[in-house]
Scaffold this motif. Structure first.
Motif, mmCIF file in Angstrom:
data_model
loop_
_atom_site.group_PDB
_atom_site.id
_atom_site.type_symbol
_atom_site.label_atom_id
_atom_site.label_comp_id
_atom_site.label_asym_id
_atom_site.label_seq_id
_atom_site.Cartn_x
_atom_site.Cartn_y
_atom_site.Cartn_z
ATOM 1 N N VAL A 1 0.842 -1.193 0.000
ATOM 2 C CA VAL A 1 0.000 0.000 0.000
ATOM 3 C C VAL A 1 0.874 1.239 0.000
ATOM 4 O O VAL A 1 2.037 1.201 0.376
ATOM 5 C CB VAL A 1 -0.953 0.035 1.214
ATOM 6 N N SER A 2 0.283 2.343 -0.399
ATOM 7 C CA SER A 2 1.009 3.613 -0.381
ATOM 8 C C SER A 2 1.073 4.139 1.046
ATOM 9 O O SER A 2 0.339 3.692 1.933
ATOM 10 C CB SER A 2 0.299 4.625 -1.275
ATOM 11 N N ASP A 3 1.927 5.120 1.241
ATOM 12 C CA ASP A 3 2.021 5.716 2.572
ATOM 13 C C ASP A 3 0.724 6.421 2.955
ATOM 14 O O ASP A 3 0.431 6.578 4.131
ATOM 15 C CB ASP A 3 3.216 6.647 2.682
ATOM 16 N N GLY A 4 -0.081 6.805 1.983
ATOM 17 C CA GLY A 4 -1.368 7.422 2.299
ATOM 18 C C GLY A 4 -2.272 6.486 3.064
ATOM 19 O O GLY A 4 -2.977 6.898 3.985
ATOM 20 N N PHE B 1 -5.712 -1.965 10.378
ATOM 21 C CA PHE B 1 -5.167 -2.562 9.154
ATOM 22 C C PHE B 1 -5.202 -4.084 9.261
ATOM 23 O O PHE B 1 -5.706 -4.772 8.361
ATOM 24 C CB PHE B 1 -3.722 -2.063 8.982
ATOM 25 N N ALA B 2 -4.712 -4.627 10.380
ATOM 26 C CA ALA B 2 -4.685 -6.079 10.582
ATOM 27 C C ALA B 2 -6.092 -6.660 10.628
ATOM 28 O O ALA B 2 -6.371 -7.703 10.023
ATOM 29 C CB ALA B 2 -3.928 -6.413 11.858
ATOM 30 N N ARG B 3 -7.001 -5.966 11.329
ATOM 31 C CA ARG B 3 -8.378 -6.467 11.433
ATOM 32 C C ARG B 3 -9.055 -6.514 10.065
ATOM 33 O O ARG B 3 -9.705 -7.497 9.712
ATOM 34 C CB ARG B 3 -9.199 -5.595 12.391
ATOM 35 N N LEU B 4 -8.900 -5.457 9.279
ATOM 36 C CA LEU B 4 -9.528 -5.423 7.958
ATOM 37 C C LEU B 4 -8.955 -6.515 7.053
ATOM 38 O O LEU B 4 -9.694 -7.150 6.291
ATOM 39 C CB LEU B 4 -9.356 -4.048 7.318
ATOM 40 N N CYS B 5 -7.663 -6.741 7.143
ATOM 41 C CA CYS B 5 -7.052 -7.808 6.331
ATOM 42 C C CYS B 5 -7.585 -9.168 6.737
ATOM 43 O O CYS B 5 -7.856 -10.021 5.886
ATOM 44 C CB CYS B 5 -5.537 -7.755 6.443
ATOM 45 N N ARG B 6 -7.748 -9.389 8.044
ATOM 46 C CA ARG B 6 -8.313 -10.676 8.507
ATOM 47 C C ARG B 6 -9.760 -10.826 8.054
ATOM 48 O O ARG B 6 -10.169 -11.883 7.583
ATOM 49 C CB ARG B 6 -8.229 -10.778 10.028
ATOM 50 N N GLU B 7 -10.548 -9.768 8.216
ATOM 51 C CA GLU B 7 -11.972 -9.830 7.873
ATOM 52 C C GLU B 7 -12.197 -10.054 6.384
ATOM 53 O O GLU B 7 -13.206 -10.625 5.985
ATOM 54 C CB GLU B 7 -12.676 -8.538 8.301
ATOM 55 N N HIS B 8 -11.284 -9.602 5.560
ATOM 56 C CA HIS B 8 -11.444 -9.697 4.104
ATOM 57 C C HIS B 8 -10.419 -10.639 3.477
ATOM 58 O O HIS B 8 -10.128 -10.524 2.281
ATOM 59 C CB HIS B 8 -11.319 -8.300 3.480
ATOM 60 N N ALA B 9 -9.891 -11.562 4.266
ATOM 61 C CA ALA B 9 -8.824 -12.445 3.793
ATOM 62 C C ALA B 9 -9.233 -13.276 2.573
ATOM 63 O O ALA B 9 -8.405 -13.570 1.714
ATOM 64 C CB ALA B 9 -8.361 -13.367 4.919
ATOM 65 N N ALA B 10 -10.491 -13.623 2.479
ATOM 66 C CA ALA B 10 -10.947 -14.454 1.360
ATOM 67 C C ALA B 10 -11.094 -13.663 0.068
ATOM 68 O O ALA B 10 -11.191 -14.247 -1.009
ATOM 69 C CB ALA B 10 -12.282 -15.124 1.712
ATOM 70 N N ASP B 11 -11.105 -12.341 0.169
ATOM 71 C CA ASP B 11 -11.315 -11.505 -1.008
ATOM 72 C C ASP B 11 -10.376 -10.300 -0.968
ATOM 73 O O ASP B 11 -10.713 -9.254 -0.402
ATOM 74 C CB ASP B 11 -12.773 -11.044 -1.053
ATOM 75 N N PRO B 12 -9.176 -10.440 -1.535
ATOM 76 C CA PRO B 12 -8.203 -9.343 -1.491
ATOM 77 C C PRO B 12 -8.727 -8.022 -2.047
ATOM 78 O O PRO B 12 -8.372 -6.954 -1.557
ATOM 79 C CB PRO B 12 -7.036 -9.869 -2.326
ATOM 80 N N GLN B 13 -9.583 -8.066 -3.043
ATOM 81 C CA GLN B 13 -10.149 -6.826 -3.605
ATOM 82 C C GLN B 13 -10.975 -6.094 -2.551
ATOM 83 O O GLN B 13 -10.870 -4.875 -2.412
ATOM 84 C CB GLN B 13 -11.001 -7.126 -4.834
ATOM 85 N N SER B 14 -11.779 -6.822 -1.791
ATOM 86 C CA SER B 14 -12.581 -6.161 -0.759
ATOM 87 C C SER B 14 -11.691 -5.651 0.372
ATOM 88 O O SER B 14 -12.017 -4.649 1.007
ATOM 89 C CB SER B 14 -13.685 -7.078 -0.237
ATOM 90 N N ALA B 15 -10.567 -6.325 0.646
ATOM 91 C CA ALA B 15 -9.617 -5.840 1.648
ATOM 92 C C ALA B 15 -9.049 -4.498 1.197
ATOM 93 O O ALA B 15 -8.961 -3.547 1.981
ATOM 94 C CB ALA B 15 -8.496 -6.851 1.869
ATOM 95 N N TRP B 16 -8.664 -4.429 -0.057
ATOM 96 C CA TRP B 16 -8.110 -3.189 -0.613
ATOM 97 C C TRP B 16 -9.140 -2.060 -0.516
ATOM 98 O O TRP B 16 -8.819 -0.953 -0.088
ATOM 99 C CB TRP B 16 -7.689 -3.436 -2.065
ATOM 100 N N VAL B 17 -10.373 -2.329 -0.892
ATOM 101 C CA VAL B 17 -11.427 -1.307 -0.843
ATOM 102 C C VAL B 17 -11.647 -0.850 0.599
ATOM 103 O O VAL B 17 -11.754 0.348 0.871
ATOM 104 C CB VAL B 17 -12.737 -1.840 -1.471
ATOM 105 N N ALA B 18 -11.697 -1.786 1.542
ATOM 106 C CA ALA B 18 -11.911 -1.439 2.949
ATOM 107 C C ALA B 18 -10.760 -0.584 3.481
ATOM 108 O O ALA B 18 -10.985 0.380 4.226
ATOM 109 C CB ALA B 18 -12.070 -2.708 3.785
#
Length: 56
Positions: A14-17, A27-44
């Motif tokens: 990810v960018s520094d932004g 960041f860690a929670r969102l990655c865990r919650e969206h682990a099955a769908d990397p696109q949704s992790a990125w959007v979140a």
């Protein structure tokens, strides 16, 4: 540079932004919650960063 990762690992660049706006625990929670769908992790993550920065 080589960084060993496990077969089930997810590498997300990810960018520094995003990294500067989203706290590490969120960041860690969102990655865990969206682990099955990397696109949704990125959007979140981008939505979270935008919200913190006042863009949402």
């Amino acid at each position: 540079m080589q960084i060993p990762v496990e077969d089930a690992s997810l590498v997300l660049l990810v960018s520094d932004g995003v990294a500067d706006q989203v706290p590490p625990e969120v960041f860690a929670r969102l990655c865990r919650e969206h682990a099955a769908d990397p696109q949704s992790a990125w959007v979140a993550l981008v939505d979270g960063a935008d919200s913190v920065a006042g863009f949402a």
